[in-house]
Structure formats: C-alpha cells, structure tokens
Design a protein around this motif. Structure first.
Motif, short mmCIF file in Angstrom:
data_model
loop_
_atom_site.label_atom_id
_atom_site.label_comp_id
_atom_site.label_asym_id
_atom_site.label_seq_id
_atom_site.Cartn_x
_atom_site.Cartn_y
_atom_site.Cartn_z
N THR A 25 0.82 -1.20 0.00
CA THR A 25 0.00 0.00 0.00
C THR A 25 0.86 1.26 0.00
O THR A 25 0.58 2.19 -0.74
N PHE A 26 1.90 1.31 0.81
CA PHE A 26 2.70 2.52 0.94
C PHE A 26 4.20 2.32 0.74
O PHE A 26 4.98 3.23 0.95
N GLY A 27 4.63 1.14 0.40
CA GLY A 27 6.05 0.87 0.24
C GLY A 27 6.60 0.10 1.42
O GLY A 27 5.90 -0.21 2.36
N VAL A 28 7.87 -0.24 1.34
CA VAL A 28 8.50 -1.04 2.39
C VAL A 28 9.77 -0.36 2.89
O VAL A 28 10.35 0.49 2.22
N LYS A 29 10.19 -0.77 4.06
CA LYS A 29 11.43 -0.30 4.63
C LYS A 29 12.57 -1.13 4.03
O LYS A 29 12.52 -2.36 4.05
N LYS A 30 13.54 -0.47 3.46
CA LYS A 30 14.66 -1.17 2.82
C LYS A 30 15.64 -1.62 3.91
O LYS A 30 16.43 -0.83 4.41
N ASN A 31 15.59 -2.89 4.30
CA ASN A 31 16.49 -3.42 5.31
C ASN A 31 17.03 -4.77 4.86
O ASN A 31 16.84 -5.17 3.72
N GLU A 32 17.67 -5.51 5.76
CA GLU A 32 18.28 -6.78 5.39
C GLU A 32 17.27 -7.83 4.97
O GLU A 32 17.59 -8.76 4.23
N HIS A 33 16.02 -7.71 5.41
CA HIS A 33 14.99 -8.66 5.02
C HIS A 33 14.49 -8.40 3.60
O HIS A 33 14.09 -9.31 2.89
N PHE A 34 14.52 -7.15 3.19
CA PHE A 34 14.06 -6.75 1.85
C PHE A 34 15.15 -6.99 0.81
O PHE A 34 14.91 -7.56 -0.25
N THR A 35 16.36 -6.58 1.13
CA THR A 35 17.47 -6.63 0.18
C THR A 35 17.81 -8.08 -0.18
O THR A 35 17.99 -8.91 0.69
N GLY A 36 17.89 -8.35 -1.45
CA GLY A 36 18.29 -9.67 -1.91
C GLY A 36 17.15 -10.65 -2.10
O GLY A 36 17.33 -11.69 -2.70
N ARG A 37 15.97 -10.34 -1.59
CA ARG A 37 14.84 -11.26 -1.71
C ARG A 37 13.79 -10.76 -2.69
O ARG A 37 13.18 -11.54 -3.40
N VAL A 38 13.58 -9.45 -2.71
CA VAL A 38 12.55 -8.85 -3.54
C VAL A 38 13.21 -8.10 -4.68
O VAL A 38 14.08 -7.27 -4.45
N GLN A 39 12.80 -8.40 -5.91
CA GLN A 39 13.40 -7.76 -7.08
C GLN A 39 12.76 -6.43 -7.41
O GLN A 39 13.40 -5.54 -7.94
N ALA A 40 11.45 -6.31 -7.13
CA ALA A 40 10.72 -5.09 -7.49
C ALA A 40 9.64 -4.81 -6.45
O ALA A 40 9.23 -5.70 -5.71
N GLU A 41 9.19 -3.57 -6.43
CA GLU A 41 8.17 -3.13 -5.50
C GLU A 41 7.14 -2.30 -6.27
O GLU A 41 7.51 -1.44 -7.06
N VAL A 42 5.88 -2.58 -6.03
CA VAL A 42 4.79 -1.82 -6.66
C VAL A 42 3.92 -1.28 -5.54
O VAL A 42 3.50 -2.03 -4.66
N THR A 43 3.65 0.03 -5.56
CA THR A 43 2.79 0.64 -4.54
C THR A 43 1.46 1.06 -5.17
O THR A 43 1.31 1.04 -6.39
N LEU A 44 0.53 1.45 -4.32
CA LEU A 44 -0.77 1.90 -4.83
C LEU A 44 -0.63 3.10 -5.75
O LEU A 44 -1.34 3.20 -6.75
#
Length: 51
Positions: A25-44
């Motif tokens: 809905t509003f984006g994600v916090k770029k941290n160690e859990h996000f980096t390397g696992r998710v290739q792209a992000e789509v927000t509303l």
C-alpha cells in the motif's frame, strides 16, 4: 520467499527466471529482510497514477 520461488519453479516445471515482486500500500522499509529477496516493489500510487 526463496522456498516459495523454489516450490513454484518445481511445480510449474519451468526454467524461466522468477522476479519476486512485492505489492504494497505505501512501500517497504529497505532493510536486510528486503534486500536480496525482492526484485521489485509496486505501490498503490504506481497502480493508480495516470501519465
């Protein structure tokens, strides 16, 4: 996430590249859990912005 990609690849019997994309809905916090696992992000705003 890596296990989901592995299961999908096995079940679909494909050798295509999988690009895990997070739809939020509003984006994600770029941290160690996000980096390397998710290739792209789509927000509303990406989905409902014209132009």
């Amino acid at each position: 996430m890596q296990q989901k990609v592995a299961v999908f690849t096995e079940q679909a019997q494909t050798r295509k590249t999988i690009f895990p994309t997070l739809i939020t809905t509003f984006g994600v916090k770029k941290n160690e859990h996000f980096t390397g696992r998710v290739q792209a992000e789509v927000t509303l705003s990406d989905l409902f912005t014209w132009g």
